[in-house]
Design a protein around this motif. Structure first.
Motif, PDB file in Angstrom:
ATOM      1  N   HIS A  49      87.571   9.200   0.115  1.00 45.41           N
ATOM      2  CA  HIS A  49      88.410   8.246   0.585  1.00 45.41           C
ATOM      3  C   HIS A  49      87.524   7.058   0.873  1.00 45.41           C
ATOM      4  O   HIS A  49      87.989   5.851   1.049  1.00 45.41           O
ATOM      5  N   TYR A  50      86.123   7.163   1.053  1.00 45.93           N
ATOM      6  CA  TYR A  50      85.155   6.070   1.234  1.00 45.93           C
ATOM      7  C   TYR A  50      84.684   5.654  -0.196  1.00 45.93           C
ATOM      8  O   TYR A  50      84.836   4.424  -0.413  1.00 45.93           O
ATOM      9  N   HIS A  51      84.147   6.502  -1.121  1.00 42.14           N
ATOM     10  CA  HIS A  51      83.753   6.225  -2.410  1.00 42.14           C
ATOM     11  C   HIS A  51      83.418   7.418  -3.148  1.00 42.14           C
ATOM     12  O   HIS A  51      83.264   8.469  -2.646  1.00 42.14           O
ATOM     13  N   ALA A  52      83.364   7.363  -4.526  1.00 36.92           N
ATOM     14  CA  ALA A  52      83.441   8.684  -5.301  1.00 36.92           C
ATOM     15  C   ALA A  52      82.135   9.518  -4.779  1.00 36.92           C
ATOM     16  O   ALA A  52      82.088  10.634  -5.022  1.00 36.92           O
ATOM     17  N   HIS A  53      81.090   9.017  -4.431  1.00 39.86           N
ATOM     18  CA  HIS A  53      79.713   9.724  -4.273  1.00 39.86           C
ATOM     19  C   HIS A  53      79.161   9.895  -2.954  1.00 39.86           C
ATOM     20  O   HIS A  53      78.301  10.206  -2.318  1.00 39.86           O
ATOM     21  N   TYR A  54      80.296   9.557  -1.865  1.00 37.80           N
ATOM     22  CA  TYR A  54      79.961   9.533  -0.235  1.00 37.80           C
ATOM     23  C   TYR A  54      79.910  10.955   0.195  1.00 37.80           C
ATOM     24  O   TYR A  54      80.901  11.677   0.305  1.00 37.80           O
ATOM     25  N   TYR A  55      78.616  11.513   0.344  1.00 39.36           N
ATOM     26  CA  TYR A  55      78.580  12.730   0.669  1.00 39.36           C
ATOM     27  C   TYR A  55      77.743  12.946   2.039  1.00 39.36           C
ATOM     28  O   TYR A  55      76.835  12.108   2.215  1.00 39.36           O
ATOM     29  N   ALA A  56      78.366  13.106   2.930  1.00 43.95           N
ATOM     30  CA  ALA A  56      78.051  13.170   4.406  1.00 43.95           C
ATOM     31  C   ALA A  56      78.186  14.550   5.084  1.00 43.95           C
ATOM     32  O   ALA A  56      79.136  15.294   4.891  1.00 43.95           O
ATOM     33  N   ALA A  57      77.639  14.575   6.489  1.00 47.52           N
ATOM     34  CA  ALA A  57      78.024  15.591   7.348  1.00 47.52           C
ATOM     35  C   ALA A  57      77.983  14.852   8.643  1.00 47.52           C
ATOM     36  O   ALA A  57      77.217  13.773   8.957  1.00 47.52           O
TER      37      ALA A  57
END
Length: 122
Positions: free
Chosen positions: A95-103
């Motif tokens: 929902h932020y962008h296609a590659h936004y990978y976070a914790a």
């Protein structure tokens, strides 16, 4: 990007220990420590500074950049081991962008600490 972020903590020793362990996977370490608190950095260009206070500031959302998704996962594990509370396991946030990978972790003073990688999976 920021030059430096400074905020007060209610338990200096606990916050210092938490941030050092949680952010170690990003290469963040002590740059300077003295009577005014501690300064942490990985690149010497931007820094995070903590100091003891009795004031009750609003909670912060701090997001740190990771070079890899593995660093996001390592941060999450280290932050939990350091006493942080899970606020979002490592994963994509499309929902932020296609590659936004976070914790996301809640730190000792209730601050929302995020580590994010914007790169596609290797």
């Amino acid at each position: 990007m920021f030059d430096h972020v400074v905020f007060g903590v209610s338990d200096y020793a606990a916050s210092k220990a938490f941030f050092l362990k949680a952010l170690e996977p990003l290469g963040i370490e002590v740059v300077l420590e003295g009577p005014l608190g501690i300064e942490l950095s990985a690149d010497g260009k931007s820094s995070l500074c903590l100091f003891q206070t009795e004031e009750k500031p609003a909670h912060l959302h701090l997001a740190f950049t990771a070079r890899t998704r593995q660093q996001v996962e390592d941060f999450h594990r280290a932050a939990l081991e350091a006493g942080g509370k899970d606020h979002g396991a490592p994963g994509l946030r499309p929902h932020y962008h296609a590659h936004y990978y976070a914790a996301f972790i809640i730190g000792p003073d209730g601050h929302n600490i995020e580590v994010v990688c914007h790169e596609p999976e290797a």
